[in-house]
Motif scaffolding. Structure first.
Motif, PDB file in Angstrom:
ATOM      1  N   ALA A 154       0.838  -1.199   0.000  1.00 34.15           N
ATOM      2  CA  ALA A 154       0.000   0.000   0.000  1.00 34.15           C
ATOM      3  C   ALA A 154       0.879   1.257   0.000  1.00 34.15           C
ATOM      4  O   ALA A 154       0.526   2.274  -0.608  1.00 34.15           O
ATOM      5  N   GLY A 155       2.031   1.192   0.654  1.00 33.91           N
ATOM      6  CA  GLY A 155       2.985   2.300   0.638  1.00 33.91           C
ATOM      7  C   GLY A 155       3.496   2.578  -0.764  1.00 33.91           C
ATOM      8  O   GLY A 155       3.675   3.741  -1.160  1.00 33.91           O
ATOM      9  N   HIS A 156       3.720   1.513  -1.543  1.00 27.11           N
ATOM     10  CA  HIS A 156       4.102   1.711  -2.947  1.00 27.11           C
ATOM     11  C   HIS A 156       2.981   2.397  -3.717  1.00 27.11           C
ATOM     12  O   HIS A 156       3.243   3.182  -4.635  1.00 27.11           O
ATOM     13  N   GLY A 157       1.727   2.122  -3.353  1.00 29.32           N
ATOM     14  CA  GLY A 157       0.602   2.803  -3.995  1.00 29.32           C
ATOM     15  C   GLY A 157       0.638   4.304  -3.750  1.00 29.32           C
ATOM     16  O   GLY A 157       0.317   5.103  -4.637  1.00 29.32           O
ATOM     17  N   VAL A 158       1.045   4.692  -2.553  1.00 35.30           N
ATOM     18  CA  VAL A 158       1.183   6.119  -2.243  1.00 35.30           C
ATOM     19  C   VAL A 158       2.360   6.704  -3.025  1.00 35.30           C
ATOM     20  O   VAL A 158       2.273   7.818  -3.561  1.00 35.30           O
ATOM     21  N   GLN A 159       3.458   5.935  -3.135  1.00 38.26           N
ATOM     22  CA  GLN A 159       4.577   6.405  -3.958  1.00 38.26           C
ATOM     23  C   GLN A 159       4.115   6.670  -5.392  1.00 38.26           C
ATOM     24  O   GLN A 159       4.557   7.620  -6.029  1.00 38.26           O
ATOM     25  N   ASN A 160       3.215   5.825  -5.889  1.00 34.06           N
ATOM     26  CA  ASN A 160       2.715   5.987  -7.251  1.00 34.06           C
ATOM     27  C   ASN A 160       2.018   7.327  -7.446  1.00 34.06           C
ATOM     28  O   ASN A 160       2.160   7.950  -8.499  1.00 34.06           O
ATOM     29  N   ILE A 161       1.274   7.793  -6.450  1.00 36.78           N
ATOM     30  CA  ILE A 161       0.602   9.082  -6.628  1.00 36.78           C
ATOM     31  C   ILE A 161       1.562  10.254  -6.429  1.00 36.78           C
ATOM     32  O   ILE A 161       1.288  11.359  -6.877  1.00 36.78           O
ATOM     33  N   VAL A 162       2.684  10.011  -5.780  1.00 36.86           N
ATOM     34  CA  VAL A 162       3.696  11.062  -5.617  1.00 36.86           C
ATOM     35  C   VAL A 162       4.574  11.147  -6.867  1.00 36.86           C
ATOM     36  O   VAL A 162       4.772  12.230  -7.431  1.00 36.86           O
ATOM     37  N   PHE A 163       5.087  10.014  -7.338  1.00 33.12           N
ATOM     38  CA  PHE A 163       6.017  10.002  -8.472  1.00 33.12           C
ATOM     39  C   PHE A 163       5.314   9.891  -9.821  1.00 33.12           C
ATOM     40  O   PHE A 163       5.922  10.129 -10.863  1.00 33.12           O
ATOM     41  N   GLY A 164       4.039   9.514  -9.804  1.00 34.02           N
ATOM     42  CA  GLY A 164       3.223   9.489 -11.011  1.00 34.02           C
ATOM     43  C   GLY A 164       3.784   8.657 -12.137  1.00 34.02           C
ATOM     44  O   GLY A 164       4.191   7.522 -11.951  1.00 34.02           O
ATOM     45  N   ILE A 165       3.812   9.265 -13.341  1.00 37.48           N
ATOM     46  CA  ILE A 165       4.236   8.525 -14.528  1.00 37.48           C
ATOM     47  C   ILE A 165       5.707   8.114 -14.478  1.00 37.48           C
ATOM     48  O   ILE A 165       6.138   7.279 -15.273  1.00 37.48           O
ATOM     49  N   LEU A 166       6.462   8.648 -13.535  1.00 40.27           N
ATOM     50  CA  LEU A 166       7.863   8.256 -13.375  1.00 40.27           C
ATOM     51  C   LEU A 166       8.027   7.007 -12.508  1.00 40.27           C
ATOM     52  O   LEU A 166       9.106   6.423 -12.462  1.00 40.27           O
ATOM     53  N   VAL A 212      10.820   3.425  -9.292  1.00 41.33           N
ATOM     54  CA  VAL A 212      10.440   2.486  -8.239  1.00 41.33           C
ATOM     55  C   VAL A 212      10.172   1.086  -8.807  1.00 41.33           C
ATOM     56  O   VAL A 212      10.773   0.111  -8.377  1.00 41.33           O
ATOM     57  N   GLY A 213       9.270   0.988  -9.774  1.00 42.24           N
ATOM     58  CA  GLY A 213       8.792  -0.311 -10.251  1.00 42.24           C
ATOM     59  C   GLY A 213       9.863  -1.210 -10.841  1.00 42.24           C
ATOM     60  O   GLY A 213      10.080  -2.334 -10.358  1.00 42.24           O
ATOM     61  N   ILE A 214      10.530  -0.756 -11.882  1.00 41.27           N
ATOM     62  CA  ILE A 214      11.549  -1.576 -12.545  1.00 41.27           C
ATOM     63  C   ILE A 214      12.738  -1.833 -11.622  1.00 41.27           C
ATOM     64  O   ILE A 214      13.176  -2.989 -11.494  1.00 41.27           O
ATOM     65  N   PRO A 215      13.274  -0.808 -10.936  1.00 40.78           N
ATOM     66  CA  PRO A 215      14.376  -1.101 -10.009  1.00 40.78           C
ATOM     67  C   PRO A 215      13.984  -2.098  -8.915  1.00 40.78           C
ATOM     68  O   PRO A 215      14.777  -2.976  -8.552  1.00 40.78           O
ATOM     69  N   SER A 216      12.763  -1.996  -8.413  1.00 38.15           N
ATOM     70  CA  SER A 216      12.307  -2.921  -7.378  1.00 38.15           C
ATOM     71  C   SER A 216      12.220  -4.345  -7.912  1.00 38.15           C
ATOM     72  O   SER A 216      12.629  -5.306  -7.255  1.00 38.15           O
ATOM     73  N   MET A 217      11.687  -4.492  -9.121  1.00 40.20           N
ATOM     74  CA  MET A 217      11.560  -5.811  -9.729  1.00 40.20           C
ATOM     75  C   MET A 217      12.940  -6.439  -9.990  1.00 40.20           C
ATOM     76  O   MET A 217      13.171  -7.606  -9.655  1.00 40.20           O
ATOM     77  N   VAL A 218      13.834  -5.658 -10.554  1.00 41.41           N
ATOM     78  CA  VAL A 218      15.188  -6.167 -10.828  1.00 41.41           C
ATOM     79  C   VAL A 218      15.871  -6.563  -9.516  1.00 41.41           C
ATOM     80  O   VAL A 218      16.482  -7.632  -9.415  1.00 41.41           O
ATOM     81  N   ARG A 219      15.737  -5.729  -8.521  1.00 36.43           N
ATOM     82  CA  ARG A 219      16.359  -6.012  -7.218  1.00 36.43           C
ATOM     83  C   ARG A 219      15.772  -7.265  -6.591  1.00 36.43           C
ATOM     84  O   ARG A 219      16.497  -8.097  -6.039  1.00 36.43           O
TER      85      ARG A 219
END
Length: 144
Positions: free
Chosen positions: A77-89, A94-101
């Protein structure tokens, strides 16, 4: 007040955070067609799929495994909040680096390197994971 927060979360998720939320809504349709039922948590909804793999956030939607506890739900849910802060970025910072990591850590442990070489750093040691955990714990302290 809660209704205002939920409305703002979804408005931002569907506009500024539309890339990840669109992926989440597509995944939701697939999961609904395969018989999975959504559950509510915080401002989001989520699905439970599989065992012992953790979770993934897709904007206003997240998916977790059956073993997920409150801390995993809060984190996603915290990542969901990051999504509204960082938006289209979000996918790029967050997403790709997190998945790779995540997959690198799984590979590292599977090869036994964490025993023979150097143990892995705490999962929250990288800024975007630690931030998601802190946001989720602060905003969604007692939800289940």
């Amino acid at each position: 007040m809660r209704a205002v927060k939920i409305t703002a979360f979804w408005l931002l998720s569907l506009t500024w955070g539309c890339v990840m939320t669109a992926l989440g809504l597509i995944a939701s349709l697939v999961l609904l067609c395969t018989g999975h039922r959504p559950r509510a948590f915080g401002y989001s909804f989520y699905f439970v799929v599989g065992k012992n793999w953790g979770g993934v956030n897709l904007g206003a939607v997240f998916i977790v495994c059956t073993a997920a506890g409150l801390s995993t739900l809060q984190h996603e849910a915290g990542h969901g909040v990051q999504n509204i802060v960082f938006g289209i970025l979000t996918p790029f910072i967050v997403g790709i680096p997190s998945m790779v990591r995540y997959w690198w850590r799984r590979w590292y442990v599977a090869k036994g390197y964490n025993i023979t070489k150097k143990p892995l750093a705490d999962y929250d040691a990288i800024w975007f994971e630690g931030q998601a955990t802190r946001i989720g714990a602060r905003l969604f302290l007692s939800l289940i």
